[in-house]
Scaffold this motif. Sequence first.
Motif, PDB file in Angstrom:
ATOM      1  N   PHE A 149       0.851  -1.187   0.000  1.00 53.95           N
ATOM      2  CA  PHE A 149       0.000   0.000   0.000  1.00 53.95           C
ATOM      3  C   PHE A 149       0.891   1.244   0.000  1.00 53.95           C
ATOM      4  O   PHE A 149       2.108   1.154   0.204  1.00 53.95           O
ATOM      5  N   GLU A 150       0.261   2.393  -0.246  1.00 55.65           N
ATOM      6  CA  GLU A 150       0.969   3.677  -0.233  1.00 55.65           C
ATOM      7  C   GLU A 150       0.523   4.491   0.980  1.00 55.65           C
ATOM      8  O   GLU A 150      -0.639   4.445   1.381  1.00 55.65           O
ATOM      9  N   VAL A 151       1.467   5.238   1.522  1.00 55.67           N
ATOM     10  CA  VAL A 151       1.197   6.068   2.699  1.00 55.67           C
ATOM     11  C   VAL A 151       1.480   7.520   2.341  1.00 55.67           C
ATOM     12  O   VAL A 151       2.630   7.863   2.028  1.00 55.67           O
ATOM     13  N   PRO A 152       0.474   8.391   2.355  1.00 55.42           N
ATOM     14  CA  PRO A 152       0.727   9.814   2.087  1.00 55.42           C
ATOM     15  C   PRO A 152       1.705  10.385   3.113  1.00 55.42           C
ATOM     16  O   PRO A 152       1.474  10.311   4.320  1.00 55.42           O
ATOM     17  N   ASN A 153       2.800  10.916   2.620  1.00 51.76           N
ATOM     18  CA  ASN A 153       3.824  11.471   3.516  1.00 51.76           C
ATOM     19  C   ASN A 153       4.644  12.475   2.716  1.00 51.76           C
ATOM     20  O   ASN A 153       5.321  12.108   1.760  1.00 51.76           O
ATOM     21  N   THR A 154       4.564  13.743   3.120  1.00 50.97           N
ATOM     22  CA  THR A 154       5.272  14.799   2.391  1.00 50.97           C
ATOM     23  C   THR A 154       6.658  15.063   2.954  1.00 50.97           C
ATOM     24  O   THR A 154       7.393  15.898   2.419  1.00 50.97           O
ATOM     25  N   GLU A 155       7.044  14.339   3.989  1.00 47.25           N
ATOM     26  CA  GLU A 155       8.312  14.611   4.659  1.00 47.25           C
ATOM     27  C   GLU A 155       9.456  13.736   4.173  1.00 47.25           C
ATOM     28  O   GLU A 155      10.621  14.027   4.453  1.00 47.25           O
ATOM     29  N   VAL A 156       9.136  12.672   3.482  1.00 46.38           N
ATOM     30  CA  VAL A 156      10.189  11.784   2.970  1.00 46.38           C
ATOM     31  C   VAL A 156      10.031  11.652   1.463  1.00 46.38           C
ATOM     32  O   VAL A 156       8.932  11.863   0.923  1.00 46.38           O
ATOM     33  N   PRO A 157      11.103  11.316   0.757  1.00 43.94           N
ATOM     34  CA  PRO A 157      11.010  11.163  -0.710  1.00 43.94           C
ATOM     35  C   PRO A 157      10.013  10.090  -1.120  1.00 43.94           C
ATOM     36  O   PRO A 157       9.729   9.146  -0.371  1.00 43.94           O
ATOM     37  N   ASN A 158       9.471  10.259  -2.294  1.00 43.74           N
ATOM     38  CA  ASN A 158       8.570   9.243  -2.850  1.00 43.74           C
ATOM     39  C   ASN A 158       9.232   7.867  -2.855  1.00 43.74           C
ATOM     40  O   ASN A 158      10.452   7.742  -3.017  1.00 43.74           O
ATOM     41  N   ASN A 159       8.390   6.838  -2.708  1.00 45.58           N
ATOM     42  CA  ASN A 159       8.858   5.447  -2.771  1.00 45.58           C
ATOM     43  C   ASN A 159       9.870   5.103  -1.691  1.00 45.58           C
ATOM     44  O   ASN A 159      10.757   4.273  -1.897  1.00 45.58           O
ATOM     45  N   THR A 160       9.714   5.733  -0.529  1.00 44.71           N
ATOM     46  CA  THR A 160      10.514   5.352   0.633  1.00 44.71           C
ATOM     47  C   THR A 160       9.712   4.365   1.468  1.00 44.71           C
ATOM     48  O   THR A 160       8.513   4.541   1.681  1.00 44.71           O
ATOM     49  N   VAL A 161      10.371   3.313   1.931  1.00 46.08           N
ATOM     50  CA  VAL A 161       9.689   2.332   2.780  1.00 46.08           C
ATOM     51  C   VAL A 161       9.448   2.956   4.153  1.00 46.08           C
ATOM     52  O   VAL A 161      10.391   3.296   4.863  1.00 46.08           O
ATOM     53  N   VAL A 162       8.173   3.133   4.505  1.00 50.05           N
ATOM     54  CA  VAL A 162       7.835   3.761   5.784  1.00 50.05           C
ATOM     55  C   VAL A 162       7.207   2.772   6.761  1.00 50.05           C
ATOM     56  O   VAL A 162       7.048   3.087   7.941  1.00 50.05           O
ATOM     57  N   GLN A 163       6.859   1.589   6.279  1.00 48.45           N
ATOM     58  CA  GLN A 163       6.266   0.587   7.166  1.00 48.45           C
ATOM     59  C   GLN A 163       6.559  -0.797   6.634  1.00 48.45           C
ATOM     60  O   GLN A 163       6.479  -1.049   5.431  1.00 48.45           O
ATOM     61  N   VAL A 164       6.929  -1.703   7.530  1.00 45.25           N
ATOM     62  CA  VAL A 164       7.197  -3.091   7.168  1.00 45.25           C
ATOM     63  C   VAL A 164       6.085  -3.949   7.747  1.00 45.25           C
ATOM     64  O   VAL A 164       5.935  -4.064   8.966  1.00 45.25           O
ATOM     65  N   VAL A 165       5.295  -4.540   6.863  1.00 47.28           N
ATOM     66  CA  VAL A 165       4.176  -5.387   7.292  1.00 47.28           C
ATOM     67  C   VAL A 165       4.673  -6.786   7.639  1.00 47.28           C
ATOM     68  O   VAL A 165       4.253  -7.380   8.635  1.00 47.28           O
ATOM     69  N   GLN A 166       5.560  -7.302   6.822  1.00 44.40           N
ATOM     70  CA  GLN A 166       6.151  -8.618   7.059  1.00 44.40           C
ATOM     71  C   GLN A 166       7.615  -8.578   6.653  1.00 44.40           C
ATOM     72  O   GLN A 166       7.952  -8.095   5.576  1.00 44.40           O
ATOM     73  N   ALA A 167       8.474  -9.065   7.534  1.00 41.31           N
ATOM     74  CA  ALA A 167       9.909  -9.027   7.275  1.00 41.31           C
ATOM     75  C   ALA A 167      10.274  -9.880   6.063  1.00 41.31           C
ATOM     76  O   ALA A 167       9.633 -10.901   5.783  1.00 41.31           O
ATOM     77  N   GLY A 168      11.298  -9.443   5.355  1.00 46.07           N
ATOM     78  CA  GLY A 168      11.815 -10.211   4.232  1.00 46.07           C
ATOM     79  C   GLY A 168      13.136 -10.861   4.592  1.00 46.07           C
ATOM     80  O   GLY A 168      13.791 -10.481   5.577  1.00 46.07           O
ATOM     81  N   TYR A 169      13.538 -11.829   3.791  1.00 40.72           N
ATOM     82  CA  TYR A 169      14.787 -12.551   4.055  1.00 40.72           C
ATOM     83  C   TYR A 169      15.497 -12.836   2.731  1.00 40.72           C
ATOM     84  O   TYR A 169      14.854 -13.024   1.693  1.00 40.72           O
ATOM     85  N   VAL A 170      16.816 -12.872   2.808  1.00 43.32           N
ATOM     86  CA  VAL A 170      17.631 -13.262   1.659  1.00 43.32           C
ATOM     87  C   VAL A 170      18.555 -14.393   2.095  1.00 43.32           C
ATOM     88  O   VAL A 170      18.917 -14.501   3.273  1.00 43.32           O
ATOM     89  N   ILE A 171      18.913 -15.244   1.150  1.00 41.93           N
ATOM     90  CA  ILE A 171      19.910 -16.282   1.388  1.00 41.93           C
ATOM     91  C   ILE A 171      21.016 -16.075   0.374  1.00 41.93           C
ATOM     92  O   ILE A 171      20.792 -16.165  -0.830  1.00 41.93           O
ATOM     93  N   GLY A 172      22.197 -15.778   0.864  1.00 44.13           N
ATOM     94  CA  GLY A 172      23.281 -15.389  -0.046  1.00 44.13           C
ATOM     95  C   GLY A 172      22.897 -14.097  -0.729  1.00 44.13           C
ATOM     96  O   GLY A 172      22.601 -13.095  -0.085  1.00 44.13           O
ATOM     97  N   ASP A 173      22.865 -14.110  -2.057  1.00 48.95           N
ATOM     98  CA  ASP A 173      22.449 -12.926  -2.811  1.00 48.95           C
ATOM     99  C   ASP A 173      21.091 -13.151  -3.476  1.00 48.95           C
ATOM    100  O   ASP A 173      20.715 -12.419  -4.385  1.00 48.95           O
ATOM    101  N   ARG A 174      20.334 -14.132  -3.010  1.00 47.57           N
ATOM    102  CA  ARG A 174      19.015 -14.429  -3.565  1.00 47.57           C
ATOM    103  C   ARG A 174      17.931 -14.113  -2.553  1.00 47.57           C
ATOM    104  O   ARG A 174      18.126 -14.245  -1.341  1.00 47.57           O
ATOM    105  N   VAL A 175      16.793 -13.699  -3.074  1.00 45.69           N
ATOM    106  CA  VAL A 175      15.661 -13.379  -2.200  1.00 45.69           C
ATOM    107  C   VAL A 175      14.970 -14.668  -1.784  1.00 45.69           C
ATOM    108  O   VAL A 175      14.553 -15.464  -2.623  1.00 45.69           O
ATOM    109  N   LEU A 176      14.894 -14.858  -0.479  1.00 41.96           N
ATOM    110  CA  LEU A 176      14.169 -16.008   0.050  1.00 41.96           C
ATOM    111  C   LEU A 176      12.689 -15.659   0.189  1.00 41.96           C
ATOM    112  O   LEU A 176      11.812 -16.472  -0.138  1.00 41.96           O
TER     113      LEU A 176
END
Length: 206
Positions: A149-176
């Motif tokens: 989703f998108e969050v209206p926010n005029t204080e940070v640049p566009n397309n900045t991650v402002v909320q993490v709903v579920q953590a991500g993981y990588v293994i080596g240089d690949r996305v898990l």
Amino acid sequence: MSEDNKTPEDQPADVTPETEAAADTAGEAGADPVEALQAENAELKDRSLRAIAEMENLRRRTEKEIKDARQYAVSSFARDMLTVSDNLRRALEALPEDDRKNADAGIASLIEGVEMIERDFLNQMEKNGVRKLDPEGQKFDPNFHQAMFEVPNTEVPNNTVVQVVQAGYVIGDRVLRPAMVGVSKGGPKDGAQAASASGQTVDKSA
């Protein structure tokens, strides 16, 4: 005795019509035996160098395949284990901050124990090449993040991650598993976007 009257026994044993023809041809062409040997030697040397290079490339490919097999062999198992990490995090977040501060000694010990289990779990995963992504505050990267989703926010640049709903993981240089995130909308453009909009190019060689 004339040449015509010589018997076969009088002819040299190692002289044949074929060798005589070859000798005549070499003589007519004026070929230098030394140059012929040098050319043959150069060709053999070139073939030898090519064979060595091919063997070295094969060795490197084999080493990489073995390394990848060892590193990514646990991918399926690690992906299944991410549910454990998610559940530990949900258990910690289920208790409001005020309740945690006012919890009695028994509940506080339980919370601390769950936190220790989560930390140890992540440490063990990292030892096996699995690393947790913490993209909050970073620029959105579709290779590692999934925008929910998108969050209206005029204080940070566009397309900045402002909320993490579920953590991500990588293994080596690949996305898990990509991180599920909310990204900002309505803020100022970052340097690359502004330069692109104005027709300028950004020097990324530094």
